[in-house]
Design a protein around this motif. Structure first.
Motif, PDB file in Angstrom:
ATOM      1  N   THR A   1       0.818  -1.216   0.000  1.00  0.00           N
ATOM      2  CA  THR A   1       0.000   0.000   0.000  1.00  0.00           C
ATOM      3  C   THR A   1       0.852   1.266   0.000  1.00  0.00           C
TER       4      THR A   1
ATOM      5  N   LYS B   1       3.390   1.626  -1.811  1.00  0.00           N
ATOM      6  CA  LYS B   1       3.747   1.800  -3.219  1.00  0.00           C
ATOM      7  C   LYS B   1       2.598   2.448  -3.990  1.00  0.00           C
ATOM      8  N   ASN B   2       1.387   1.979  -3.680  1.00  0.00           N
ATOM      9  CA  ASN B   2       0.190   2.519  -4.323  1.00  0.00           C
ATOM     10  C   ASN B   2      -1.009   2.147  -3.445  1.00  0.00           C
TER      11      ASN B   2
ATOM     12  N   LEU C   1      -3.246  -3.354 -12.277  1.00  0.00           N
ATOM     13  CA  LEU C   1      -2.357  -2.793 -11.264  1.00  0.00           C
ATOM     14  C   LEU C   1      -1.046  -3.576 -11.208  1.00  0.00           C
TER      15      LEU C   1
ATOM     16  N   TYR D   1       3.584  -3.035 -12.538  1.00  0.00           N
ATOM     17  CA  TYR D   1       4.805  -3.232 -11.760  1.00  0.00           C
ATOM     18  C   TYR D   1       5.564  -4.484 -12.209  1.00  0.00           C
TER      19      TYR D   1
ATOM     20  N   THR E   1      -5.189   7.643  -6.095  1.00  0.00           N
ATOM     21  CA  THR E   1      -4.519   7.330  -7.359  1.00  0.00           C
ATOM     22  C   THR E   1      -5.546   6.803  -8.363  1.00  0.00           C
TER      23      THR E   1
ATOM     24  N   GLU F   1      -5.329   4.155 -10.084  1.00  0.00           N
ATOM     25  CA  GLU F   1      -5.410   2.699  -9.917  1.00  0.00           C
ATOM     26  C   GLU F   1      -6.334   2.330  -8.760  1.00  0.00           C
TER      27      GLU F   1
END
Length: 344
Positions: free
Chosen positions: A101, A103-104, A139, A143, A323, A325
């Protein structure tokens, strides 16, 4: 068409068939030696379930896929496992999306969509039949990772020194909470979440610093000894259902032929089912034991569950703005929850 042309055409056809057979045989004989990491120790219940996943993949592939598992986060810290796989240090990992979380914020909604679902089967339905797999992989793919699937033990239980009969009992209820989305949900509903380390729960309950705690599942809470101190708990739970995941480096995943992808996907679904059944039984056994020892268990009414979910949805909406995402995943959950009548 003369005889020579016919023979030449026939020869070319046989050569093409032969080439296809060789290619097919090569694909079927290709072997994959994979390195994965999990935060679980091999002797734990979840570790044994993960070993079952490994065994299933190796058996179903006829030995073409071999998995070397690094237990107890032996290569990198648990929170770093995702990046280790994304960068090729390992090929895959079995931690959880909630570790990412930072991270995004979108990873909250693949790691623990708090308040959204009553049991793992509903969450699996979202993943496999409600657009969850596609939304989540948008998502993960960003990455350089591929999400194969989830495995969840079920709802966690709230433990308390006071009754937790429903929403009204949350007013001014001081409890240990992990940081993040949960604190926002409970604070908005009138509770007083206090963020503290997991290791501090026991002492904080003994000294009355907190009235209760969000620690783990009912069975795990028994193992922690929480009900030697407090005599109230929610069961079945309603607020938090963290899930672990099975992931692979996206390039590694794309290198697998279709049959290997299908084998890993099938083994992941078996892992999910076995995990949920195993913890269902453990929690029911724990509930029976606790009732006999005078612990009161509270199964919230549909109305209180709906009110909690509505509060959770308000917090979700705030996180959706963090975000693009996160917004996409929240919308995917909303669509499925509306479709299944959980929200309007």
């Amino acid at each position: 068409m003369n005889k020579g042309t016919v023979l030449s055409t026939a020869f070319m056809g046989l050569a093409a068939l032969s080439m296809m057979a060789v290619t097919s045989t090569t694909a079927l004989s290709q072997e994959f030696n994979l390195r994965m990491q999990t935060h679980y120790a091999p002797e734990t219940v979840s570790g044994k379930l993960a070993q079952g996943f490994i065994d299933n993949v190796e058996k179903m592939s006829g030995g073409r896929v071999k998995i070397e598992m690094f237990w107890s986060s032996a290569v990198v810290a648990s929170v770093e496992g995702f990046d280790a796989a994304a960068t090729g240090i390992i090929d895959g990992e079995m931690h959880g999306g909630a570790y990412q979380t930072g991270k995004n914020p979108a990873f909250q909604f693949v790691g623990d969509p708090m308040g959204g679902y009553d049991n793992p089967y509903e969450l699996y339905s979202f993943f496999y039949n409600g657009g969850g797999r596609e939304a989540a992989n948008e998502l993960y793919n960003a990455y350089n990772m591929h999400l194969v699937g989830w495995w969840a033990g079920g709802q966690e239980a709230m433990s308390s020194s006071k009754p937790l009969r429903g929403l009204e009992d949350l007013k001014d209820w001081k409890f240990r909470s992990p940081p993040g989305l949960e604190t926002e949900i409970f604070a908005e509903l009138g509770a007083s979440p206090i963020v503290m380390d997991f290791t501090e729960i026991f002492t904080a309950l003994e000294t009355g610093i907190i009235d209760g705690a969000d620690a783990s599942s009912l069975a795990n809470n028994v193992g922690l000894g929480l009900y030697d101190i407090v005599k109230h708990a929610t069961f079945p739970g309603f607020h938090s259902m963290p899930v672990d995941h099975v992931t692979f480096n996206l390039d590694v995943w794309n290198s697998f032929p279709d049959d290997i992808k299908a084998i890993i996907d099938t083994a992941t679904q078996a892992l999910a089912l076995q995990t949920t059944m195993t913890f269902d039984i453990a929690n029911l056994e724990a509930a029976t034991k606790l009732k006999s020892e005078g612990v009161t268990l509270y199964d919230w009414s549909p109305e209180d569950r709906a009110a909690f979910r509505a509060g959770a949805m308000r917090a979700w909406d705030g996180w959706a703005e963090k975000t693009p995402e996160a917004k996409a995943l929240v919308e995917a959950h909303h669509d499925f929850l509306r479709r299944t009548g959980k929200i309007e």
